[in-house]
Write a protein that holds these residues in place. Sequence first.
Motif, short mmCIF file in Angstrom:
data_model
loop_
_atom_site.label_atom_id
_atom_site.label_comp_id
_atom_site.label_asym_id
_atom_site.label_seq_id
_atom_site.Cartn_x
_atom_site.Cartn_y
_atom_site.Cartn_z
N MET A 104 5.47 8.28 2.69
CA MET A 104 5.06 7.03 3.32
C MET A 104 6.25 6.40 4.03
N GLU A 105 5.97 5.54 5.01
CA GLU A 105 7.03 4.80 5.68
C GLU A 105 6.53 3.41 6.04
N ASP A 106 7.46 2.45 5.96
CA ASP A 106 7.13 1.08 6.32
C ASP A 106 8.43 0.27 6.33
N GLN A 107 8.45 -0.76 7.15
CA GLN A 107 9.66 -1.57 7.24
C GLN A 107 9.92 -2.39 5.99
N GLN A 108 8.88 -2.65 5.21
CA GLN A 108 9.10 -3.41 3.99
C GLN A 108 9.93 -2.64 2.97
N TYR A 109 9.91 -1.29 3.08
CA TYR A 109 10.77 -0.50 2.19
C TYR A 109 12.25 -0.76 2.54
N ILE A 110 12.50 -0.86 3.82
CA ILE A 110 13.88 -1.16 4.28
C ILE A 110 14.28 -2.54 3.79
#
Length: 374
Positions: A104-110
């Motif tokens: 998965m990818e998302d800016q909230q992980y950053i």
Amino acid sequence: MKNIFIIIISFIVISCKKEIQESKTEIVLKENEVSLTDAQMKNANIETISMSEKSISSVLKINGKIDVPPQNLVSVSVPLGGYLRSTKLLPGMHVNKGEVIAVMEDQQYIQLQQDYLVSKAKLVYAEKESARQNDLNQSQASSDKVTQMAQAEVLSLRAMTNGLAEKLRLININPNTISASKISQKINILATINGFVSKVNVNIGKYISPSEVMFELINPTDIHLNIKVYEKDVAKLKIGQKIIAYTNAEPNKKHECEIILISKDVSADGTSEVHCHFEDYDKTLLPGMYMNAEVELNSSNSNTLPEESIINFEGKDYVYIEIANQKYQMIEVQIGEKENGFLQILNVIDLRNKKIVSQGAYTLLMKMKNTEEE
């Protein structure tokens, strides 16, 4: 000549009387009776017996479907949501515990990693500041209030840092491995059990919300059979009892099971659930598949007849009993369980102390039907 004529006339009269008597004999036969001549009796090879008492095991026939207990059915989702970057899963595929099944990818992980690193840095500074204020307070160079505020700041930042670390672990990021130069926008979704994929509800590029189920995984080690039993038959079953199950597609392939749980509730349709464990799990058996089952109940002494004595006619079962010399009557019988070539007779009173045809029953049926047609 006169005497010869009288003799001939007498012979004709006697013959006519004999034919009339035989005709009357045929007429008095009821619809369900048949009579044999000496020649027919010799050719029919009729044999009779009486009912015998034997131990017959009754079999309860039931059905149900293959089920998975909640602890063996895993729904995979993403706690923080995100976009599905890649997955190779297809229904039926086998997965191992700890294997990466999706990315998965998302800016909230950053943002989460950034917040953790900032909070961790502030905590290091706050701990040093608290230690400095404590030293100053010991020498009366700082007030108690300032020292206490420094300690409160440490506790607050420590709680925040630990909370962010747990959030990172929740999305499979080890907080000890990230740094200012190692921040990733991707996270791995791992298989939590050894098993196979039951459902795939997503596609590449789709945004997955935290409440959405991406995959369903099944651990087959404890797949069981959930059967429905009518309330009148529940009392006949017990924990540990063996049953034999089979599918409609392969009725000759038997699967041994053991009853592990009997529900104490009765549903609206008058049935209770009985859960059974497979002795040897067959991978061809899939959750949701319907199966038939047979449970052998305790044996009991019953009045029986051999299978050869029972004839089936127009959807019903009958036997012939001897009511006179070379005269037989067809009686309907109610049959129960079958074992070792013998059938349990339920309407015992109708056949008690009767001579029942054990051989030649179908011959009598054919004779009776032919007589009716004539």
